[in-house]
Design a protein around this motif. Structure first.
Motif, PDB file in Angstrom:
ATOM      1  N   ARG A 255       0.843  -1.195   0.000  1.00 18.80           N
ATOM      2  CA  ARG A 255       0.000   0.000   0.000  1.00 18.80           C
ATOM      3  C   ARG A 255       0.874   1.239   0.000  1.00 18.80           C
ATOM      4  NH1 ARG A 255      -5.624  -1.319   1.051  1.00 18.80           N
ATOM      5  NH2 ARG A 255      -5.574  -3.550   0.658  1.00 18.80           N
ATOM      6  N   THR A 256       0.293   2.337  -0.457  1.00 18.96           N
ATOM      7  CA  THR A 256       0.953   3.637  -0.431  1.00 18.96           C
ATOM      8  C   THR A 256       0.030   4.616   0.264  1.00 18.96           C
ATOM      9  OG1 THR A 256       2.046   3.142  -2.527  1.00 18.96           O
ATOM     10  CG2 THR A 256       1.977   5.439  -1.866  1.00 18.96           C
ATOM     11  N   ALA A 257       0.586   5.487   1.077  1.00 16.94           N
ATOM     12  CA  ALA A 257      -0.190   6.507   1.765  1.00 16.94           C
ATOM     13  C   ALA A 257       0.519   7.843   1.612  1.00 16.94           C
ATOM     14  CB  ALA A 257      -0.345   6.168   3.239  1.00 16.94           C
ATOM     15  N   THR A 258      -0.266   8.898   1.535  1.00 21.93           N
ATOM     16  CA  THR A 258       0.281  10.253   1.462  1.00 21.93           C
ATOM     17  C   THR A 258      -0.183  11.019   2.689  1.00 21.93           C
ATOM     18  OG1 THR A 258       0.239  10.182  -0.950  1.00 21.93           O
ATOM     19  CG2 THR A 258       0.405  12.342   0.076  1.00 21.93           C
ATOM     20  N   ASP A 259       0.772  11.604   3.407  1.00 24.35           N
ATOM     21  CA  ASP A 259       0.504  12.377   4.612  1.00 24.35           C
ATOM     22  C   ASP A 259       1.006  13.802   4.422  1.00 24.35           C
ATOM     23  OD1 ASP A 259      -0.164   9.885   5.679  1.00 24.35           O
ATOM     24  OD2 ASP A 259       1.757   9.666   6.711  1.00 24.35           O
ATOM     25  N   VAL A 260       0.542  14.689   5.275  1.00 20.38           N
ATOM     26  CA  VAL A 260       1.099  16.036   5.362  1.00 20.38           C
ATOM     27  C   VAL A 260       2.015  16.071   6.579  1.00 20.38           C
ATOM     28  CG1 VAL A 260       0.606  18.470   5.768  1.00 20.38           C
ATOM     29  CG2 VAL A 260      -0.854  17.140   4.240  1.00 20.38           C
ATOM     30  N   VAL A 261       3.264  16.444   6.383  1.00 26.53           N
ATOM     31  CA  VAL A 261       4.193  16.665   7.486  1.00 26.53           C
ATOM     32  C   VAL A 261       4.166  18.166   7.749  1.00 26.53           C
ATOM     33  CG1 VAL A 261       6.564  16.477   8.294  1.00 26.53           C
ATOM     34  CG2 VAL A 261       5.600  14.697   6.809  1.00 26.53           C
ATOM     35  N   ALA A 262       3.583  18.547   8.878  1.00 28.12           N
ATOM     36  CA  ALA A 262       3.341  19.958   9.178  1.00 28.12           C
ATOM     37  C   ALA A 262       4.548  20.601   9.838  1.00 28.12           C
ATOM     38  CB  ALA A 262       2.128  20.103  10.082  1.00 28.12           C
ATOM     39  N   ASP A 263       4.842  21.825   9.432  1.00 31.38           N
ATOM     40  CA  ASP A 263       5.855  22.607  10.129  1.00 31.38           C
ATOM     41  C   ASP A 263       5.241  23.856  10.753  1.00 31.38           C
ATOM     42  OD1 ASP A 263       5.586  24.222   7.848  1.00 31.38           O
ATOM     43  OD2 ASP A 263       7.412  23.439   6.960  1.00 31.38           O
ATOM     44  N   ASP A 264       3.943  24.059  10.563  1.00 32.38           N
ATOM     45  CA  ASP A 264       3.230  25.170  11.193  1.00 32.38           C
ATOM     46  C   ASP A 264       1.776  24.750  11.401  1.00 32.38           C
ATOM     47  OD1 ASP A 264       2.562  27.682  12.197  1.00 32.38           O
ATOM     48  OD2 ASP A 264       2.380  28.604  10.219  1.00 32.38           O
ATOM     49  N   VAL A 265       1.281  24.931  12.598  1.00 24.83           N
ATOM     50  CA  VAL A 265      -0.119  24.667  12.918  1.00 24.83           C
ATOM     51  C   VAL A 265      -0.656  25.894  13.623  1.00 24.83           C
ATOM     52  CG1 VAL A 265      -1.710  23.257  14.277  1.00 24.83           C
ATOM     53  CG2 VAL A 265       0.213  22.171  13.094  1.00 24.83           C
ATOM     54  N   ARG A 266      -1.756  26.427  13.105  1.00 29.64           N
ATOM     55  CA  ARG A 266      -2.398  27.600  13.709  1.00 29.64           C
ATOM     56  C   ARG A 266      -3.741  27.202  14.291  1.00 29.64           C
ATOM     57  NH1 ARG A 266       0.437  32.638  12.831  1.00 29.64           N
ATOM     58  NH2 ARG A 266       2.288  31.917  11.752  1.00 29.64           N
ATOM     59  N   PHE A 267      -3.976  27.563  15.535  1.00 29.85           N
ATOM     60  CA  PHE A 267      -5.248  27.290  16.187  1.00 29.85           C
ATOM     61  C   PHE A 267      -6.216  28.400  15.785  1.00 29.85           C
ATOM     62  CE2 PHE A 267      -2.601  24.378  17.848  1.00 29.85           C
ATOM     63  CZ  PHE A 267      -2.187  24.439  19.158  1.00 29.85           C
ATOM     64  N   LEU A 268      -7.324  28.046  15.148  1.00 32.43           N
ATOM     65  CA  LEU A 268      -8.236  29.042  14.597  1.00 32.43           C
ATOM     66  C   LEU A 268      -9.491  29.243  15.437  1.00 32.43           C
ATOM     67  CD1 LEU A 268      -7.988  28.144  10.810  1.00 32.43           C
ATOM     68  CD2 LEU A 268      -6.681  29.843  12.109  1.00 32.43           C
ATOM     69  N   ASP A 269      -9.637  28.488  16.509  1.00 34.38           N
ATOM     70  CA  ASP A 269     -10.763  28.698  17.406  1.00 34.38           C
ATOM     71  C   ASP A 269     -10.304  28.461  18.836  1.00 34.38           C
ATOM     72  OD1 ASP A 269     -10.552  25.948  17.666  1.00 34.38           O
ATOM     73  OD2 ASP A 269     -12.584  25.510  16.981  1.00 34.38           O
ATOM     74  N   TRP A 270     -11.169  28.763  19.768  1.00 32.73           N
ATOM     75  CA  TRP A 270     -10.899  28.526  21.179  1.00 32.73           C
ATOM     76  C   TRP A 270     -11.546  27.224  21.584  1.00 32.73           C
ATOM     77  CZ3 TRP A 270      -7.410  31.372  23.533  1.00 32.73           C
ATOM     78  CH2 TRP A 270      -7.162  32.645  23.058  1.00 32.73           C
ATOM     79  N   PRO A 271     -11.001  26.542  22.578  1.00 33.23           N
ATOM     80  CA  PRO A 271     -11.675  25.349  23.077  1.00 33.23           C
ATOM     81  C   PRO A 271     -13.087  25.710  23.534  1.00 33.23           C
ATOM     82  CG  PRO A 271      -9.485  25.546  24.052  1.00 33.23           C
ATOM     83  CD  PRO A 271      -9.754  26.816  23.300  1.00 33.23           C
ATOM     84  N   LYS A 272     -14.022  24.775  23.397  1.00 36.02           N
ATOM     85  CA  LYS A 272     -15.421  25.043  23.712  1.00 36.02           C
ATOM     86  C   LYS A 272     -15.635  25.485  25.153  1.00 36.02           C
ATOM     87  CE  LYS A 272     -17.235  22.226  20.103  1.00 36.02           C
ATOM     88  NZ  LYS A 272     -17.579  20.930  19.661  1.00 36.02           N
ATOM     89  N   ASP A 273     -14.853  24.956  26.082  1.00 33.46           N
ATOM     90  CA  ASP A 273     -15.034  25.315  27.488  1.00 33.46           C
ATOM     91  C   ASP A 273     -14.179  26.513  27.902  1.00 33.46           C
ATOM     92  OD1 ASP A 273     -12.505  24.227  27.528  1.00 33.46           O
ATOM     93  OD2 ASP A 273     -12.977  22.647  28.954  1.00 33.46           O
ATOM     94  N   GLY A 274     -13.485  27.135  26.940  1.00 30.07           N
ATOM     95  CA  GLY A 274     -12.649  28.296  27.243  1.00 30.07           C
ATOM     96  C   GLY A 274     -11.304  27.949  27.841  1.00 30.07           C
ATOM     97  N   GLN A 275     -11.051  26.684  28.074  1.00 26.17           N
ATOM     98  CA  GLN A 275      -9.785  26.234  28.643  1.00 26.17           C
ATOM     99  C   GLN A 275      -9.047  25.385  27.627  1.00 26.17           C
ATOM    100  OE1 GLN A 275      -8.522  26.996  31.719  1.00 26.17           O
ATOM    101  NE2 GLN A 275     -10.245  28.386  31.872  1.00 26.17           N
ATOM    102  N   ALA A 276      -7.739  25.459  27.659  1.00 17.78           N
ATOM    103  CA  ALA A 276      -6.938  24.608  26.783  1.00 17.78           C
ATOM    104  C   ALA A 276      -7.053  23.166  27.250  1.00 17.78           C
ATOM    105  CB  ALA A 276      -5.482  25.055  26.786  1.00 17.78           C
ATOM    106  N   LYS A 277      -6.809  22.235  26.342  1.00 18.57           N
ATOM    107  CA  LYS A 277      -6.853  20.815  26.665  1.00 18.57           C
ATOM    108  C   LYS A 277      -5.900  20.507  27.811  1.00 18.57           C
ATOM    109  CE  LYS A 277      -6.014  16.382  24.520  1.00 18.57           C
ATOM    110  NZ  LYS A 277      -5.402  15.734  23.399  1.00 18.57           N
ATOM    111  N   LYS A 278      -6.313  19.620  28.687  1.00 13.53           N
ATOM    112  CA  LYS A 278      -5.504  19.159  29.821  1.00 13.53           C
ATOM    113  C   LYS A 278      -5.169  20.289  30.782  1.00 13.53           C
ATOM    114  CE  LYS A 278      -3.535  15.454  27.079  1.00 13.53           C
ATOM    115  NZ  LYS A 278      -2.369  14.932  26.431  1.00 13.53           N
ATOM    116  N   ASP A 279      -6.018  21.338  30.802  1.00 13.40           N
ATOM    117  CA  ASP A 279      -5.863  22.452  31.735  1.00 13.40           C
ATOM    118  C   ASP A 279      -4.425  22.962  31.796  1.00 13.40           C
ATOM    119  OD1 ASP A 279      -6.927  24.322  33.457  1.00 13.40           O
ATOM    120  OD2 ASP A 279      -6.399  23.151  35.234  1.00 13.40           O
ATOM    121  N   SER A 280      -3.869  23.229  30.621  1.00 17.99           N
ATOM    122  CA  SER A 280      -2.462  23.606  30.531  1.00 17.99           C
ATOM    123  C   SER A 280      -2.213  25.087  30.757  1.00 17.99           C
ATOM    124  CB  SER A 280      -1.928  23.235  29.147  1.00 17.99           C
ATOM    125  OG  SER A 280      -2.640  23.969  28.167  1.00 17.99           O
TER     126      SER A 280
END
Length: 133
Positions: free
Chosen positions: A90-115
Motif C-alpha cells: 500500500r501507499t499513503a500520502t501524509d502532510v508533514v506539518a511545520d506550522d499549525v495555527r489554532f483558529l478557534d478557542w476550546p469550547k469550554d474556554g480552557q486549553a486541553k488538559k488544563d495547561s
C-alpha cells in the motif's frame, strides 16, 4: 521544486502523541477538510487527511488540541509505502506539518488538559537536519 500544502479543517479525534526510540516527539491526527463544491444532492464532500507533527510542535498539538478543533496546517506532502498483514503493498500520502495555527478557542474556554495555554496560534520552526525519516 516546490512541495507546500496549506489546509484548514477540523480534527476528527484527539492527536496521538508518541516518542521515537531517540526520544523525539511525534504526533499524528486526521484533519477533515471540506471540498469547495457540492454534489448533485447539494452536499459538500470531505477529505480526511493524515497530518504528522514533530518535536515541540508535536507536544504543543498534543497538549492543546482536541477533536473538533478548527486549525490551519502548513507543511509538505510525504508519500510512504507499507505492507499490510496479509502481504498487500500500500501507499499513503501524509502532510508533514511545520506550522499549525489554532483558529478557534476550546469550547469550554480552557486549553486541553488544563495547561493554561492562552495563545491562539502555535508556530514552531523545525530544523531540517536530524529528521528521523
Amino acid at each position: 521544486m516546490l512541495n507546500r500544502v496549506i489546509l484548514i479543517g477540523r480534527l476528527t479525534r484527539d492527536p496521538e502523541l508518541r516518542y521515537t526510540a531517540n526520544g523525539v516527539a511525534v504526533t499524528t491526527f486526521t484533519l477533515a477538510v471540506d471540498r469547495n463544491y457540492v454534489n448533485q444532492q447539494g452536499e459538500r464532500g470531505t477529505d480526511f487527511i493524515r497530518v504528522t507533527t514533530w518535536r515541540k510542535l508535536a507536544e504543543t498539538c498534543a497538549n492543546h488540541l482536541g477533536k473538533g478543533r478548527l486549525i490551519a496546517v502548513e507543511g509538505r506532502l510525504q508519500t510512504r509505502s507499507y505492507e499490510t498483514q496479509d502481504g498487500q503493498k500500500r501507499t499513503a500520502t501524509d502532510v508533514v506539518a511545520d506550522d499549525v495555527r489554532f483558529l478557534d478557542w476550546p469550547k469550554d474556554g480552557q486549553a486541553k488538559k488544563d495547561s493554561g495555554f492562552s495563545d491562539i496560534g502555535a508556530e514552531v520552526d523545525l530544523p531540517e537536519e536530524d529528521l528521523p525519516f
